[in-house]
Design a protein around this motif. Structure first.
Motif, short mmCIF file in Angstrom:
data_model
loop_
_atom_site.label_atom_id
_atom_site.label_comp_id
_atom_site.label_asym_id
_atom_site.label_seq_id
_atom_site.Cartn_x
_atom_site.Cartn_y
_atom_site.Cartn_z
N GLU A 283 0.83 -1.20 0.00
CA GLU A 283 0.00 0.00 0.00
C GLU A 283 0.86 1.25 0.00
O GLU A 283 0.55 2.24 -0.67
N GLU A 284 1.93 1.22 0.76
CA GLU A 284 2.81 2.39 0.82
C GLU A 284 3.49 2.61 -0.53
O GLU A 284 3.58 3.73 -1.02
N LEU A 285 3.95 1.55 -1.14
CA LEU A 285 4.59 1.67 -2.45
C LEU A 285 3.59 2.17 -3.48
O LEU A 285 3.90 3.03 -4.30
N ALA A 286 2.37 1.63 -3.43
CA ALA A 286 1.33 2.08 -4.36
C ALA A 286 1.08 3.58 -4.17
O ALA A 286 0.90 4.31 -5.15
N GLY A 287 1.08 4.03 -2.93
CA GLY A 287 0.87 5.45 -2.65
C GLY A 287 1.98 6.31 -3.21
O GLY A 287 1.74 7.38 -3.78
N GLU B 287 10.74 -4.29 -12.62
CA GLU B 287 10.61 -4.74 -11.23
C GLU B 287 11.91 -4.65 -10.45
O GLU B 287 11.93 -4.15 -9.33
N PRO B 288 13.04 -5.17 -10.99
CA PRO B 288 14.29 -5.13 -10.21
C PRO B 288 14.68 -3.71 -9.80
O PRO B 288 15.20 -3.51 -8.70
N GLU B 289 14.43 -2.75 -10.70
CA GLU B 289 14.80 -1.37 -10.37
C GLU B 289 13.89 -0.81 -9.28
O GLU B 289 14.35 -0.12 -8.36
N LEU B 290 12.59 -1.09 -9.38
CA LEU B 290 11.67 -0.64 -8.33
C LEU B 290 12.02 -1.28 -6.99
O LEU B 290 11.94 -0.64 -5.94
N MET B 291 12.40 -2.56 -7.02
CA MET B 291 12.81 -3.24 -5.80
C MET B 291 14.01 -2.56 -5.17
O MET B 291 14.07 -2.36 -3.96
N ARG B 292 14.96 -2.18 -6.01
CA ARG B 292 16.18 -1.53 -5.51
C ARG B 292 15.89 -0.14 -4.98
O ARG B 292 16.35 0.24 -3.89
N ILE B 293 15.09 0.64 -5.71
CA ILE B 293 14.79 2.02 -5.32
C ILE B 293 14.08 2.09 -3.97
O ILE B 293 14.42 2.89 -3.10
N PHE B 294 13.08 1.22 -3.79
CA PHE B 294 12.25 1.29 -2.59
C PHE B 294 12.63 0.29 -1.51
O PHE B 294 12.07 0.31 -0.43
N GLY B 295 13.58 -0.57 -1.79
CA GLY B 295 14.02 -1.51 -0.78
C GLY B 295 12.97 -2.54 -0.39
O GLY B 295 12.82 -2.87 0.78
N VAL C 192 6.28 -5.27 -4.96
CA VAL C 192 6.17 -4.49 -6.20
C VAL C 192 4.98 -4.96 -7.03
O VAL C 192 4.18 -4.16 -7.51
N ARG C 193 4.83 -6.25 -7.17
CA ARG C 193 3.74 -6.79 -7.97
C ARG C 193 2.38 -6.46 -7.38
O ARG C 193 1.43 -6.15 -8.12
N GLU C 194 2.26 -6.51 -6.05
CA GLU C 194 1.00 -6.20 -5.40
C GLU C 194 0.66 -4.72 -5.56
O GLU C 194 -0.50 -4.35 -5.80
N ALA C 195 1.66 -3.85 -5.43
CA ALA C 195 1.44 -2.41 -5.59
C ALA C 195 1.00 -2.09 -7.02
O ALA C 195 0.08 -1.29 -7.22
#
Length: 222
Positions: free
Chosen positions: A15-19, A39-47, A53-56
């Protein structure tokens, strides 16, 4: 276009990532049709992990902001949510927006309640008002906020307009959380007890104009 990110701490990481993503999309950092980082980049950016990532992304796709194309990537579909449920919208709303809605609703509610209240309605209002005053005097913040919300909800229910009452109930759930962040103690709530008693008196006396004036004063109190 780069996405700014930092480690996420909330319980619901998705939810936080989606926000975070929603804010950047609605702010125009991505245009319609533009592809999000993989996905890998989003995972790295947001930790966060892949499942987060997929749920967001799924959440944002359900509101119409994103469109997932298998084998190609995730693209911005719209710059504003089209099908987001109101409850979800309220959940992420800024406390200032909620307060503005509350002000609009409470003005109409106070006036209508004064003209339509029953003795049973009045009894509920008076009960919650006593609880509010006792909790404020005792310095019990959570109990005082809960009683304050219950009082105003009782006023909304006294309009006997179910849509108006339900709108207030929906907003009040999230206002209650916001009030817990705003108030450090019950001093302001204690100071506003007399004006709430005055409002109740006008509603009891079936005085819509006076109730409207009093709720306007209440809404200007801290």
């Amino acid at each position: 276009m780069m996405i700014r990110g930092s480690a996420l701490r909330k319980t619901s990481l998705a939810e936080e990532l989606a926000g975070r993503l929603r804010k950047q999309i609605t702010a125009g950092k991505f245009g319609v049709g533009e592809k999000l980082p993989p996905e890998p980049e989003l995972m790295r950016i947001f930790g966060v992990g892949r499942s987060t990532v997929r749920e967001a992304v799924r959440m944002l796709a359900n509101t119409g902001l994103l469109k997932v194309q298998q084998g190609t990537g995730t693209f911005v579909e719209n710059l504003s949510a089209q099908g987001e449920p109101m409850e979800q919208r309220l959940k992420r709303a800024d406390i200032r927006d909620l307060d503005e809605v509350r002000r609009i609703l409470e003005a109409a509610i106070a006036e209508k309640a004064a003209g339509r209240r029953t003795e049973k309605d009045l009894g509920r209002m008076e009960e919650h008002l006593r609880e509010r005053g006792a909790a404020a005097a005792a310095g019990e913040l959570d109990a005082c906020i809960a009683a304050d919300i219950a009082f105003h909800t009782a006023v909304a229910e006294a309009t006997h307009n179910e849509i108006l009452a339900e709108l207030y109930r929906s907003v009040s759930v999230h206002l209650q959380r916001g009030f817990r962040r705003i108030y450090d103690d019950t001093s302001c709530l204690l100071a506003s007890q007399p004006s709430h008693e005055k409002l109740t008196g006008h509603i009891a006396a079936r005085e819509p104009r006076e109730a409207l004036r009093t709720i306007a004063l209440i809404l200007e109190e801290p």
